[in-house]
Design an enzyme around this catalytic site. Structure first.
Site, PDB file in Angstrom:
ATOM      1  N   ASP A 172      -7.845  19.286 -13.513  1.00  0.00           N
ATOM      2  CA  ASP A 172      -8.192  17.974 -14.049  1.00  0.00           C
ATOM      3  C   ASP A 172      -7.773  17.956 -15.513  1.00  0.00           C
ATOM      4  O   ASP A 172      -8.350  18.656 -16.353  1.00  0.00           O
ATOM      5  CB  ASP A 172      -9.706  17.743 -13.912  1.00  0.00           C
ATOM      6  CG  ASP A 172     -10.122  16.330 -14.325  1.00  0.00           C
ATOM      7  OD1 ASP A 172      -9.445  15.731 -15.180  1.00  0.00           O
ATOM      8  OD2 ASP A 172     -11.139  15.837 -13.796  1.00  0.00           O
ATOM      9  N   TYR A 187     -17.754  17.717 -14.185  1.00  0.00           N
ATOM     10  CA  TYR A 187     -18.171  16.316 -14.211  1.00  0.00           C
ATOM     11  C   TYR A 187     -19.070  16.030 -13.007  1.00  0.00           C
ATOM     12  O   TYR A 187     -18.762  16.417 -11.876  1.00  0.00           O
ATOM     13  CB  TYR A 187     -16.943  15.411 -14.204  1.00  0.00           C
ATOM     14  CG  TYR A 187     -17.249  13.958 -13.959  1.00  0.00           C
ATOM     15  CD1 TYR A 187     -18.151  13.275 -14.772  1.00  0.00           C
ATOM     16  CD2 TYR A 187     -16.657  13.266 -12.910  1.00  0.00           C
ATOM     17  CE1 TYR A 187     -18.450  11.942 -14.530  1.00  0.00           C
ATOM     18  CE2 TYR A 187     -16.947  11.936 -12.676  1.00  0.00           C
ATOM     19  CZ  TYR A 187     -17.844  11.279 -13.490  1.00  0.00           C
ATOM     20  OH  TYR A 187     -18.146   9.960 -13.250  1.00  0.00           O
ATOM     21  N   ARG A 193       0.833  -1.200   0.000  1.00  0.00           N
ATOM     22  CA  ARG A 193       0.000   0.000   0.000  1.00  0.00           C
ATOM     23  C   ARG A 193       0.866   1.248   0.000  1.00  0.00           C
ATOM     24  O   ARG A 193       0.564   2.238  -0.671  1.00  0.00           O
ATOM     25  CB  ARG A 193      -0.941   0.002   1.211  1.00  0.00           C
ATOM     26  CG  ARG A 193      -1.663   1.333   1.402  1.00  0.00           C
ATOM     27  CD  ARG A 193      -2.791   1.277   2.419  1.00  0.00           C
ATOM     28  NE  ARG A 193      -2.436   0.575   3.631  1.00  0.00           N
ATOM     29  CZ  ARG A 193      -1.730   1.066   4.639  1.00  0.00           C
ATOM     30  NH1 ARG A 193      -1.227   2.303   4.557  1.00  0.00           N
ATOM     31  NH2 ARG A 193      -1.490   0.353   5.722  1.00  0.00           N
ATOM     32  N   LYS A 206      -9.507   6.825 -18.594  1.00  0.00           N
ATOM     33  CA  LYS A 206      -9.885   7.396 -19.879  1.00  0.00           C
ATOM     34  C   LYS A 206      -8.722   7.310 -20.877  1.00  0.00           C
ATOM     35  O   LYS A 206      -8.275   6.228 -21.209  1.00  0.00           O
ATOM     36  CB  LYS A 206     -10.386   8.819 -19.668  1.00  0.00           C
ATOM     37  CG  LYS A 206     -11.430   8.966 -18.541  1.00  0.00           C
ATOM     38  CD  LYS A 206     -12.637   8.065 -18.706  1.00  0.00           C
ATOM     39  CE  LYS A 206     -13.790   8.424 -17.788  1.00  0.00           C
ATOM     40  NZ  LYS A 206     -13.528   8.252 -16.354  1.00  0.00           N
TER      41      LYS A 206
END
Length: 394
Positions: free
Chosen positions: A176, A104, A52, A201
């Site tokens: 973004d 978004y 992690r 994406k």
């Protein structure tokens, strides 16, 4: 070994992970599934202790991502929303954010239904309106969050103008960069402090991996983000890190084809008698076209358009064949989405109405198929929709 600081971005992308395994010389970096790593001795570490916190496969991806964006550090997350949650964890009770108005829906939902529980507030504005931004500033304003271009109306923000306003006030600028990727736009070079991606994406590019990325500039901010990334724990798995790197190797080729196909289709729709408006920053008539050309080296493969009759929406989505009626964007396959009831359903109606996300708007993520096939598919669906409504009236 080649100094990757001297490489053009196309070469840097193609070579991700290919020079990082000196033990075997493998040109593809391996997947390290191990969750734990032996310590050489008390108080000693190989640099990897628990997956992690740090994983060898993820570390190669993160190092490459930081270099591509011109940042100091990068953090790979389990989704784009996990990346946003990790970034927004910088803020707490009483903090205020200024956010792009055309946003978004998932980001809006996170801000208004999750972060608000912890006392974080957000105000929404056209981030090209510096006077409007200044009017919203309070002593507790900690960051301005920009999408550029926005999704779905492709509103373009002048990143340098916003960062020039923010820095004297000690306000972070978060961008973004999902739609343009570092291949076409590098916000940190324009003054931004943090860049986020839904790497699902364009970076992944194949509709087969869920991932997010954060890139930071500055030692103190990078150290704080490392702490949050490790503490929250929404990290990208080794397998998904490998898959994302594999997708990123072809980013340059894909983005060039996405851009070319999308602009050709936007021009086709501009001339189509059933189309009311086309929103694409590559069109000279588009607001922000000049800013886009100044701060970016190309255009994304996503754009939106409005039909003249809302009754055509349903038959268009039923009659497209090559283009899929599906959410998401940025993959090699073309996808079409109806924002009003899908990606932006969580945005209040009054905001959707104000910015133009109405019942006639379709968002088109253009893939890398042959342009003639895409035009034929879309043109056929438009004709079928017209025939259905005309036939019903008759």
């Amino acid at each position: 070994m080649t100094d990757d600081r001297q490489l053009k971005i196309e070469s840097a992308l193609a070579q991700i992970g290919s020079l990082e395994d000196p033990h075997t010389g493998g040109v593809t970096f391996p997947i390290y599934h191990s969750t734990a790593y032996r310590h050489p001795g008390l108080g000693q570490s190989t640099g990897f202790d628990y997956t992690r916190t740090k994983n060898p496969t993820r570390a190669v991806l993160e190092e490459a991502s930081a270099k591509l964006e011109g940042g100091d550090a990068a953090f790979a997350c389990s989704s784009g929303m996990a990346a946003l949650q990790t970034v927004f964890a910088l803020f707490g009770q009483g903090d205020h954010l200024i956010v792009s108005l055309d946003l978004y829906g998932g980001t809006y939902r996170l801000l208004e239904r999750v972060l608000s529980r912890f006392g974080v507030t957000a105000s929404y504005v056209d981030t090209n309106d510096l006077e409007g931004i200044e009017r919203l500033r309070t002593p507790n304003t900690k960051a301005v969050f920009i999408e550029t271009p926005t999704n779905p109306l492709m509103m373009v923000t002048d990143i340098q103008a916003v960062t020039g306003w923010a820095k004297p006030h000690g306000i972070l600028t978060i961008v973004d960069n999902t739609l343009l990727t570092p291949f076409f736009q590098r916000p940190i070079e324009l003054g931004a402090d943090i860049v986020v991606h839904s790497a699902t994406k364009y970076l992944g590019g194949h509709n087969d991996v869920l991932a997010g990325l954060i890139v930071t500039k500055g030692q103190e901010l990078s150290e704080e983000m490392f702490f949050l990334h490790n503490s929250i724990g929404a990290v990208l798995s080794p397998s998904d890190s490998y898959q994302l790197m594999r997708g990123m190797k072809t980013l340059a080729l894909r983005m060039e084809r996405h851009e070319s196909n999308a602009l050709t289709l936007a021009r086709f729709l501009q001339q189509h008698p059933q189309i009311e408006a086309v929103y694409h920053p590559g069109l000279p008539e588009h607001p922000g076209h000049d800013v886009q050309n100044r701060q970016s080296s190309g255009n994304t493969g996503i754009f939106s358009f409005k039909v003249k009759d809302a009754r055509w929406i349903d038959p268009i989505l039923r009659h497209i064949r090559l283009i899929a009626f599906a959410e998401s964007l940025g993959g090699v396959e073309s996808l079409m989405t109806y924002p009003a009831i899908q990606t932006h359903a969580d945005i209040p109606q009054e905001i959707r109405d104000a910015i133009g996300v109405d019942d006639k708007l379709l968002r088109f993520s253009v893939g890398i198929e042959h342009i003639d096939d895409l035009i034929a598919d879309l043109g056929g669906a438009l004709q079928a929709a017209f025939s259905e409504t005309e036939g019903a009236e008759a």
